[in-house]
Design a protein around this motif. Structure first.
Motif, mmCIF file in Angstrom:
data_model
loop_
_atom_site.group_PDB
_atom_site.id
_atom_site.type_symbol
_atom_site.label_atom_id
_atom_site.label_comp_id
_atom_site.label_asym_id
_atom_site.label_seq_id
_atom_site.Cartn_x
_atom_site.Cartn_y
_atom_site.Cartn_z
ATOM 1 N N LEU A 1 10.752 -5.683 11.864
ATOM 2 C CA LEU A 1 9.340 -5.982 11.664
ATOM 3 C C LEU A 1 8.691 -4.964 10.744
ATOM 4 N N LEU A 2 8.995 -3.685 10.983
ATOM 5 C CA LEU A 2 8.414 -2.642 10.145
ATOM 6 C C LEU A 2 8.887 -2.781 8.705
ATOM 7 N N ALA A 3 10.190 -3.062 8.559
ATOM 8 C CA ALA A 3 10.753 -3.147 7.218
ATOM 9 C C ALA A 3 10.121 -4.279 6.420
ATOM 10 N N ILE A 4 9.782 -5.374 7.097
ATOM 11 C CA ILE A 4 9.166 -6.479 6.371
ATOM 12 C C ILE A 4 7.668 -6.250 6.202
ATOM 13 N N THR A 5 7.053 -5.745 7.275
ATOM 14 C CA THR A 5 5.600 -5.624 7.242
ATOM 15 C C THR A 5 5.122 -4.619 6.202
ATOM 16 N N ALA A 6 5.808 -3.474 6.096
ATOM 17 C CA ALA A 6 5.313 -2.416 5.221
ATOM 18 C C ALA A 6 5.102 -2.902 3.784
ATOM 19 N N PRO A 7 6.122 -3.478 3.128
ATOM 20 C CA PRO A 7 5.870 -3.937 1.758
ATOM 21 C C PRO A 7 4.843 -5.068 1.679
ATOM 22 N N VAL A 8 4.883 -5.979 2.655
ATOM 23 C CA VAL A 8 3.928 -7.095 2.611
ATOM 24 C C VAL A 8 2.505 -6.576 2.762
ATOM 25 N N ALA A 9 2.321 -5.642 3.702
ATOM 26 C CA ALA A 9 0.985 -5.085 3.910
ATOM 27 C C ALA A 9 0.526 -4.325 2.667
#
Lengths: 268, 241, 293
Positions: C39-47
């Protein structure tokens, strides 16, 4: 029952004044707005007290972390690390457990298991750590020209800190610190949600929003009300911090575009 | 009249066909933290009285069922927004809840709630500090009857609160407290049991009348042939039918 | 898991523990660690993308776009993330289903809202009612990612917006004097330089993001906190082969260690990045580097 009566009955319910029982039927909009608003008292109390007390510890910790002396630096680093490195959720949990066990050691700790003090202690330490890191980052970003100028003018020691370092640090840290203040107020919603139990149904805004969502089974009314209150609170924080920011930045050349920028009065 | 009947029958069949389509898999929502009704077993699967009951009901209603766990707090909103199709989580049938969702007929007798306190302690149940899980019928009961209510988000924590002295007693479903009291010497039942709920039923969306009818029929057939009673006895859920 | 685990009641000490820690339930908590990291790996760039878009919009000279950007920042930042999590997922889910419903079932004649119920046609359900459990879980996970990204994107937007303004004005003026267009100035001067100002704020945000993950269980994702509470609670012998008293403290302690370790790794990485970005900057940090070199 008119809305005024509801406000009279429930406006201060969160601190135990007014009707003993929460509404059990109807769940009118007025009841929801009043009770959730009443809960905001706690959010503001936690947020404001923690922010105010935390600011001083944060400055101390930031100076400590920037210090050359390891006896000052290491404790500051560890303090920041532990509180920034773990979720508030878990800090609340441990604090509650810790206070419970301390309670059996001495009566002095009796009050700490209640949210108004126990949770405040956690929030105070937590925000001090976060703000401390922000201030520390700002200390490192102070333009070298400023410090050289200070040296050239013969500032040193306390005077240099008070007149140059500290204001510049604050100026650079301010946008991030505003964020931290907002986060802190938002974090106060966790107090009754995960950490400390609610006594006699006296809780914060989220507790009451949750109560209504639970009773009406409709999350689309109470949570937006809660959101509305918090947006208002956030705007006040942004406004207040913005004023200070303007003061901190008043010597800098204005960005030409900012003069003609249209801002709704709400944002000020 | 006859035409009308045929019309209704056709409509029912069409609805049935639509149901078969939309409910080719029935998702069963539960909490997974309330033994013996429902809990997560060592293998990490939903287990308990309601697991066995639900599987049997699905078999009788010829439905394919799947188990989903959801926090107690948001268990009803997630049902009405369609994330699963039934709530089978030890949920007592109350008038408040009935305004929002439908219930099948009850599959347990009204289960008494009981107080548990530290063994040997004198507890003032009317005016003392009573722990209950947030959003349960027990929490409302305590708030209404004058004792000081202290709320926790999971059933576990309510019992823990009695053990560590935060609360004088805990009020919860007797079937939940029974095994805890049976296995520990530090806590014991106290005071009279109280009857609060109206028995436990499956929660189903109001618009989902077909599914409700199917489960109602399945529960009735289990009541009729005694298999429900056997389950209730096996899991010690209180009175049989 | 191990062959000697068939009758745990007879075991004790480390053997018991080895069995206990490898039950199916415990495997779930180990899995959930992966879920959180993913979740963190996907969320960070998207955010960060949301943030960049928001900040660029807020800076735009086209007024409505600028208002949109600022409104996004102000509104999302104004609401506690927990309040978002409590109703946003359901709202997003219903929103998507409503859109699909409009497209896929134009001749549906029943109301979508029947009392409290939200009813769309079977083809519009997301995921489809008969989809496998993993599809449901993935969909729930994506909703969680989206919710996290929207919330943290607004905070990132604010940090980036501030950082863009912190870039010394003289630099931009110089660029203009060299005849660069506003677009060139933005991409070649402003964006490369703003990161050093943005990094303290962004790293703070990253830490906040890591520590918002315990709230994942509110979004219907079974995360480590969910399992820690579930596994740690007192267990009676009737319902498990491994009865134990309230062990939540130990489980939460393990979580504490996990989060601290994770933070430490993040700090080391962020420190490296900060050192790189500070290199050659006219700041106290840059000056210290220069002197040390």
């Amino acid at each position: 029952m008119s809305c005024w009566e509801t406000i009279a009955d429930y406006g201060l319910r969160s601190i135990g004044i007014g009707e003993r029982l929460l509404p059990r039927e109807d769940f009118t909009l007025c009841q929801q707005v009043t009770l959730i608003g009443s809960g905001m008292i706690w959010n503001i109390y936690f947020g404001f007290m923690a922010l105010f007390s935390g600011f001083f510890l944060a400055t101390t910790v930031a100076m400590g972390k920037a210090a050359q002396n390891p006896w000052l630096r290491k404790p500051s680093e560890w303090f920041i690390f532990v509180f920034r490195g773990s979720p508030l959720f878990i800090q609340f949990f441990f604090a509650y457990f810790l206070f419970l066990s301390l309670k059996s050691v001495s009566g002095f700790f009796d009050v700490f298991t209640s949210a108004w003090l126990g949770a405040l202690v956690v929030l105070f330490l937590n925000t001090a750590a976060y703000s401390g890191e922000i201030f520390y980052g700002a200390l490192l970003s102070i333009p070298k020209g400023d410090m050289e100028a200070a040296d050239a003018y013969g500032f040193s020691g306390w005077a240099r800190f008070r007149k140059i370092t500290w204001p510049t640090m604050l100026r650079l840290a301010w946008p991030a610190y505003t964020n931290e203040a907002i986060f802190l107020f938002h974090a106060t919603t966790l107090v009754y949600f995960s950490g400390f139990p609610a006594w006699k149904q006296k809780g914060d805004a989220l507790y009451y929003a949750n109560y209504f969502a639970d009773k009406t089974f409709n999350p689309f009314v109470p949570y937006p009300i809660l959101a509305g209150y918090f947006i208002l609170l956030t705007l006040i924080i942004i406004g207040g911090f913005g004023l200070i920011n303007r003061r901190l930045n008043r010597h800098l050349p204005q960005n030409t575009r900012s003069k003609i920028r249209l801002r709704p009065t709400l944002m000020r | 009249m006859k035409n009308l009947l045929i019309g209704t029958a056709a409509l029912a069949m069409m609805a049935g066909a639509a149901l078969a389509e939309s409910h080719s898999v029935v998702r069963m929502g539960t909490e997974g933290a309330y033994p013996p009704y429902n809990f997560i077993n060592d293998a990490g699967e939903v287990d308990g009285f309601e697991r066995e009951l639900g599987d049997e009901l699905c078999a009788r209603a010829e439905l394919t069922c799947e188990w989903v766990t959801n926090e107690w707090d948001s268990i009803i909103p997630n049902l009405v927004s369609g994330n699963y199709d039934t709530i089978i989580a030890g949920m007592s049938i109350t008038d408040e809840r009935k305004e929002q969702i439908d219930f099948t007929q009850n599959y347990t007798q009204p289960d008494p709630s009981a107080y548990v306190a530290l063994a040997g302690a004198e507890v003032d149940l009317a005016g003392g500090v009573i722990a209950a899980q947030t959003g349960t019928i027990q929490a409302s009961y305590v708030a209404e009857h004058g004792a000081t209510l202290v709320e926790f988000s999971s059933p576990d924590e309510t019992v823990a609160a009695v053990r560590n002295g935060e609360a004088d007693a805990v009020l919860a479903d007797k079937a939940y407290l029974d095994p805890i009291v049976a296995e520990s010497s530090d806590v014991a039942f106290t005071g009279e049991d109280v009857l609060i709920g109206g028995g436990i039923g499956l929660g189903i969306r109001k618009s989902d009348t077909e599914l409700k009818a199917k489960f109602d029929a399945a529960i009735q057939s289990m009541k009729d042939d005694g298999s429900l009673n056997a389950l209730i006895e096996k899991w010690e859920i209180g009175e049989t039918f | 898991m191990f062959s000697y685990c068939t009758d745990p009641a007879t075991l004790d000490g480390l053997t018991w523990l080895s069995c206990y820690l490898t039950t199916g339930k415990h495997l779930s908590i180990y899995w959930s660690v992966g879920t959180v990291l993913l979740l963190l790996a996907i969320t960070a760039p998207v955010a960060l993308m949301f943030g960049f878009g928001g900040a660029a919009a807020a800076r735009s000279r086209f007024a409505p776009l600028s208002w949109l950007g600022k409104a996004y920042i102000a509104v999302v930042r104004g609401v506690p993330d927990i309040a978002f999590f409590l109703f946003f997922v359901i709202a997003l889910d219903q929103g998507f289903e409503w859109l699909r419903h409009q497209v896929k079932c134009p001749d549906w004649d029943q109301p979508i809202r029947q009392g409290n119920d939200f009813v769309v046609c079977a083809e519009a359900k997301l995921p489809l009612g008969n989809a496998a459990q993993w599809v449901h879980e993935t969909y729930g996970f994506m909703l969680a990612v989206l919710t996290f990204s929207i919330v943290f994107g607004a905070f990132a937007a604010n940090v980036l917006f501030g950082a863009m303004r912190a870039v010394p004005r003289a630099q931009l003026e110089t660029a203009e004097a060299y005849g660069m267009t506003p677009r060139q100035t933005f991409w070649r001067i402003l964006v490369p330089q703003m990161w050093v100002f943005a990094l303290p704020g962004l790293s703070n945000l990253w830490m906040v993001l890591i520590k918002a993950t315990p709230l994942l269980f509110l979004l219907g994702v079974e995360d480590i906190v969910y399992w820690a509470r579930e596994l740690g609670g007192a267990k009676t012998a009737r319902f498990t082969d491994y009865p134990h008293p309230d062990w939540r403290m130990w489980y939460f302690f393990a979580l504490l260690v996990f989060y601290l370790a994770f933070t430490r790794v993040s700090e080391i990485v962020l420190d490296r990045i900060m050192k790189r970005l500070t290199h050659g900057q006219a700041t106290t940090g840059g000056e210290a580097q220069r002197k040390a070199a």
